[in-house]
Design an enzyme around this catalytic site. Structure first.
Site, short mmCIF file in Angstrom:
data_model
loop_
_atom_site.label_atom_id
_atom_site.label_comp_id
_atom_site.label_asym_id
_atom_site.label_seq_id
_atom_site.Cartn_x
_atom_site.Cartn_y
_atom_site.Cartn_z
N LEU A 129 0.84 -1.19 0.00
CA LEU A 129 0.00 0.00 0.00
C LEU A 129 0.88 1.25 0.00
O LEU A 129 1.67 1.45 0.89
CB LEU A 129 -0.94 0.00 1.21
CG LEU A 129 -2.07 1.03 1.13
CD1 LEU A 129 -3.30 0.53 1.89
CD2 LEU A 129 -1.69 2.39 1.65
N HIS B 130 9.17 -0.11 10.71
CA HIS B 130 9.79 1.11 10.18
C HIS B 130 9.05 2.34 10.71
O HIS B 130 7.85 2.29 10.93
CB HIS B 130 9.67 1.06 8.65
CG HIS B 130 10.47 2.09 7.93
ND1 HIS B 130 10.03 3.38 7.77
CD2 HIS B 130 11.69 2.03 7.34
CE1 HIS B 130 10.94 4.08 7.09
NE2 HIS B 130 11.95 3.28 6.82
#
Ligand SMILES: NC(=[NH2+])NCCC[C@H](N)C(=O)O
Length: 335
Positions: A125, A229
């Site tokens: 995405l 992340h």
């Protein structure tokens, strides 16, 4: 502006290449490789048409603005690892106990597994920075679940998502540097490129065969185990709201977490209903997530719709963008 989610096909190559460039390195599911992306778009077109076997179907969705500009991308892979096993590490705990020296402690270790095989994976995405906000990410994410809901037989009962692992500001992956690089003898980007440019067999050929004790790997690599992340925090939170939870599996290369959710527990599907479409004037109704109930010609949109009984009424321009006529069935998320 009413953004629309629609299937991607070969004609979208230039736009998808731009998204791949914008997403940057580390966003490994969207490689800046024209040949790879062209193949993926062909596969997407054939997947939506029902022309590939369920094991290799890979659906790519695009987020399109009113004017036809492409603002984002996402994908659903019907089954992971049915040809080549899809590998991950499982973080396990091993208790050590010795009465003789009066000690008891736990070891953690990483074990190579292929537990994701057969599952459906939602991923890749990405939304252009200038189009983020205003529900674009939520629409694109939810469209993937609506797609799964459109034909449950084409997907697994378990849906997973692999989140990008931790990378330092300078782009280094501490997990890769401390673990993966010892086995693959490549830098991260080269290994990552190999993954898409080859059949990926090297992953299994060189993967560690024995458990790796976490206490023996360097601190920064150990710290990065299961760490998402900095740009993945929002994605993780959104997945958790949808019903996904951590599995204890982590990515072989960057240490990022794998989350999963049973398909019938996906919040978007649990809170949606199939209604009959009506087209007309809609005065005072909320915006809702609306999707077609078929995979071929799949569309999802966030638009104003009036529910009355088993009917959803939308304005003519919305019906037109969905490519649907009055009387067809439609899936609507109620809140
Ligand atoms: N961040 C990455 N590119 N990770 C790739 C991990 C290997 C992958 N799970 C496989 O078995 O093929």
């Amino acid at each position: 502006m009413t953004q629309l989610v629609r299937p991607a096909g070969p004609a979208d190559l230039a736009e998808v290449m731009t998204l791949a460039r914008l997403s940057g390195a580390g966003f490994t599911s969207l490689p800046e490789d024209e040949a790879v992306l062209a193949e993926r778009l062909r596969l997407s077109q054939r997947s939506f048409a029902g022309a590939v076997d369920p094991g290799s179907a890979w659906y790519t969705l695009l987020l399109e603005d009113d004017d036809g500009d492409i603002a984002g991308i996402a994908s659903v892979r019907a089954r992971m690892g049915l040809s080549r096993p899809h590998l991950a590490f499982r973080l396990i705990t091993l208790a050590q106990h010795s009465p003789a020296i009066a000690t008891r402690f736990d070891h953690q270790a990483l074990v190579l597994v292929s537990e994701c095989d057969g599952t459906t994976s939602v991923g890749s995405l990405f939304i252009r920075a200038d189009r983020r906000g205003g529900g674009a990410g939520r629409l694109l994410a939810a469209a993937r679940y609506m797609l799964i809901g459109a034909d449950r037989t084409r997907f697994s009962d378990t849906v997973i998502a692999e989140l990008r692992g931790w990378f330092e500001e300078d782009g280094a992956s501490p997990f890769w540097d401390g673990v993966g690089s010892r086995f693959y003898r490549l830098d991260f980007d080269a290994a990552d490129r190999m993954l898409t440019a080859t059949d990926g067999r090297f992953v299994q050929d060189l993967a560690p065969r024995h458990p790796i004790y976490v206490s023996l790997i360097d601190d920064r690599a150990a710290w990065a185990i299961g760490r998402v992340h900095r740009h993945g925090e929002a994605a993780l939170a959104m997945l958790e709201r949808e019903g996904f939870a951590r599995t204890g599996l982590i990515d072989l290369f960057d240490g990022g977490p794998v989350v999963s959710c049973p398909a019938d527990r996906l919040d978007t599907l649990r809170r949606s209903r199939i209604l009959r479409l009506d087209v007309g004037k809609v005065s005072d109704a909320p915006k809702r997530l609306i999707a077609t109930t078929g995979i071929d010609g799949f569309r999802a949109i966030f638009a104003v719709g009036q529910i009355a009984g088993d009917t959803l009424t939308v304005e003519p321009n919305i019906a037109e963008r969905l490519g649907l006529e009055e009387g067809t069935t439609i899936r609507v998320k109620e809140s």
